[in-house]
Write a protein that holds these residues in place. Sequence first.
Motif, PDB file in Angstrom:
ATOM      1  N   THR A 196       9.038  -6.692  -2.410  1.00 51.53           N
ATOM      2  CA  THR A 196       8.775  -7.875  -3.227  1.00 51.53           C
ATOM      3  C   THR A 196       9.491  -7.703  -4.566  1.00 51.53           C
ATOM      4  O   THR A 196       9.197  -6.764  -5.326  1.00 51.53           O
ATOM      5  CB  THR A 196       7.264  -8.055  -3.478  1.00 51.53           C
ATOM      6  N   GLU A 208       4.743 -13.649   3.767  1.00 50.85           N
ATOM      7  CA  GLU A 208       5.130 -12.239   3.884  1.00 50.85           C
ATOM      8  C   GLU A 208       6.391 -12.080   4.730  1.00 50.85           C
ATOM      9  O   GLU A 208       7.218 -11.193   4.490  1.00 50.85           O
ATOM     10  CB  GLU A 208       3.964 -11.444   4.495  1.00 50.85           C
ATOM     11  N   GLN A 243       8.324  -4.042  -5.888  1.00 52.58           N
ATOM     12  CA  GLN A 243       7.163  -3.579  -5.134  1.00 52.58           C
ATOM     13  C   GLN A 243       7.577  -3.305  -3.694  1.00 52.58           C
ATOM     14  O   GLN A 243       8.311  -4.090  -3.089  1.00 52.58           O
ATOM     15  CB  GLN A 243       6.064  -4.647  -5.168  1.00 52.58           C
ATOM     16  N   LYS A 255       6.096  -1.839   0.237  1.00 48.51           N
ATOM     17  CA  LYS A 255       4.916  -1.564   1.037  1.00 48.51           C
ATOM     18  C   LYS A 255       5.166  -0.339   1.909  1.00 48.51           C
ATOM     19  O   LYS A 255       6.009  -0.364   2.807  1.00 48.51           O
ATOM     20  CB  LYS A 255       4.571  -2.776   1.910  1.00 48.51           C
ATOM     21  N   ASN A 276       0.907  -1.301  -1.150  1.00 48.99           N
ATOM     22  CA  ASN A 276       1.964  -1.773  -2.039  1.00 48.99           C
ATOM     23  C   ASN A 276       2.105  -0.836  -3.229  1.00 48.99           C
ATOM     24  O   ASN A 276       1.123  -0.524  -3.917  1.00 48.99           O
ATOM     25  CB  ASN A 276       1.661  -3.198  -2.523  1.00 48.99           C
ATOM     26  N   ASN A 324       4.519   0.124  -6.731  1.00 45.52           N
ATOM     27  CA  ASN A 324       5.511  -0.348  -7.696  1.00 45.52           C
ATOM     28  C   ASN A 324       6.443   0.810  -8.039  1.00 45.52           C
ATOM     29  O   ASN A 324       5.982   1.883  -8.453  1.00 45.52           O
ATOM     30  CB  ASN A 324       4.822  -0.868  -8.960  1.00 45.52           C
TER      31      ASN A 324
END
Length: 807
Positions: A510, A519, A581, A583, A588, A590
């Motif tokens: 993301t 998603e 971000q 996964k 998730n 950062n």
Amino acid sequence: MSMLIDIKYAFRLLFKAPKFTAMTLGVLIGGLSISLFTFSFLYSVIYKTLPLPEGDSAKAIVVYFNDKHRYITGFEYQNIKDKLLTFDEFGIYDNLDIRLSVGQSGKNYSASLVRQGFFEFSRTAPIIGRTIQAEDTAEGASPVALISYQVWQDELQGNENVLDKTMIFNGEITQIIGVMPQGYRFPNSSKVWLPLQDKLLIVPPDVSGSYYSYARLKGGATVEQAGLELGQAVNQIYQQNVKLYDLPELEKSAKLLTFQMAQTGGEGDVAFTFLNIVSWLILLLACINVGNLLLARTVERQKETAIRAALGATTCRLVSQLMWEGVIISTVGGILSLLLVGAALDYTEILLHSWLPNGGSFWWHWGMDLPTLLMGLAFTVVTILLSAFLPAWRSARQDINTTLRDGTRGAQSKKAGRISRILVTSQVFLVATLMLIGSVSGYISYKFINLELGDNYTDVMTARMSIPENKYPEQVQQLALFQSLKEKIAQHPQVVNVVANNWLGESIVTLPGKDYASEDNKPKIDTISVIGDTETVGVNLVAGRGFTHLDKLGHRKTALISQSMAKRYWPGESPLEKSFQIKVADKNENVFVVGVVTDRMNPSTLFSRLDSADEIYLSGLQFISSFQIVYYRIVPNTPNAEEIFYRAMFATDRTIEMTYSVQLASKNRHMMRDSMRLMSNVTFGTGFFALLLAMVGIYGLTANSVAQRTHEIGIRRAVGASDKNITQMFLKQGARQLVIGLGLAVALFALLAFGFHKFTEELFPIFFYFGIAVTVVVGLSTTVMLAMFAPTKRAVKMEPSMALRYE
């Protein structure tokens, strides 16, 4: 007596036409050999009974969940092994690669960890000593091992006092307790058997390892009943611990398969059926072509056949007279095919056993056996039916009056002409399709062999290792153990650098400031955890910095990205210190970009360009995994380079599990490229054989058509038609079938090319497929027109007076 005369006559006809005989034999032998070799090779791999006493009743167990082929865990085995009602024998084992220390060097052997009952299940006793018993797997038991006959001979020179000997396996002094018979390598390719310790099974379900399992059923129990019972038992144990140990929610099931089928993931039937259908179609095409050639020969004897029929010869008698040429050719072709396939299977046996690690599975033995002989006989009978009997039957059942009537000699009926045109069109379509697909497949293989991969594995050794989670359950423990191992490897004077990575798959990313509808719309990027310097394997830093010891747990999470990702998501600006971000493991995270590295091929871009897909490298000190692929670059010409890793491992913890033996990192790549090179050669060879079939088959059909119209040719020449006009007439008629067949093949290829284009991630531009199509069309058109021209030219050279009297 009459049959003997017919056979002698058929031999005289074949000897009088050696070119025809050689051509038909070559086509038939090619088709028969391809089909028979494919059947025998796959049958030996998938269906042949295990070469063990009662091998037909030995079953392998496969556990399925998430639609994937899995194995039973030690925890599950311990909880269900005494509760199954349909099982007579039930056990587990594990395969591994072990290191035998020999002086300052060593050797790798394929080994198995087994428990009491394993050798009894295989119904094979050692020729010396005893098997592994319960006391050998107990806590604190002395290290023991059984060795294969080959290891006994190679390492101990067949010493009769072998039970007094010890060997050093994985750095541990091990007592030899037995020698297995020559050729015994159950369950797959093992040459050493060690105890599977009890302590590995008495662990919680969240850290329990997976194991291969075997079974033999009780009398009256079916495979379906046993699979259902086992699946329910395994699933019940799993569901009881899902919440307690925070396990993924899923349903488990089980199947009992043969060991051969389990090796293919249960998909052996599909591969066997598909590949045999392809080979049988080639055989069918070869039979049709040979049948057409023989039919053209029988057409030349139509008048003779009609006269015999008029004199009272029965249909059976006429068929016997006409079919013996085909019977002889088919029989000789079948015998020569068996000899050729036998030699090819023997060569395959030698080649694969020397090429594959550990020689492959112990049941992989190719050679001339009873199933191959029986299938060869069946193929020969089918060939006789299609290539000899049917053409003879068709010719023998002609209209006597039409054939004998003046003015219609050699005339071709509308029905026969239509069938001939359909056959030509069908052959052109099938062969063109095969050549188009084969050309693209072969070129893709060639391209793969010469791909620029963006890394450098020269003088780099690799090892795949797994830290035992039951012994080191905490991630911090696993990391500390690996760091210790890495430091010991790096301390060796011949080691230049060390790096380890673990491919985490495609992770959902993301990017800040981007709006995503769902998603599924978020980019999925290949992600790799790294401990060490990526330049060890030629992935070089181009901006920022690499990972350091500070990129660890408790600090902000960092990442390296590939150049392609930097240009794609931050065009015209520096991506350094940008965050996004990602996964990982359903969580998730950062991360901040601290460096940019060069592009390289990864599993998602195998057929594409270096910059077509992106990569993210995460610090392995922050994203910890028990499995690691270790790479260490060595000084060129370092002797016994694999010993560097093994000594470091034995000094760290000899219980570290090795998936494969330590070897040059380029070895697997070379093996893969050799496989693709073989595939490319096979593909081009198949295409060439298909082209030969097209030429022979269309020649036979055209010769048949021209022979039936010889009288017409004589009349046309008698009334003033030139040789050029007659030749052009036949070629134009043949060109219609060529255009239709090629048009259908090109239309189908256009659809398939779209699939190839997507599959190869647009590796080749669109005009590449256009070029392939043009090349195949021109080449096949030239071949087909030559096949049509040859019999036509021969016919027009005949004097008109002879053509008018042609019988």
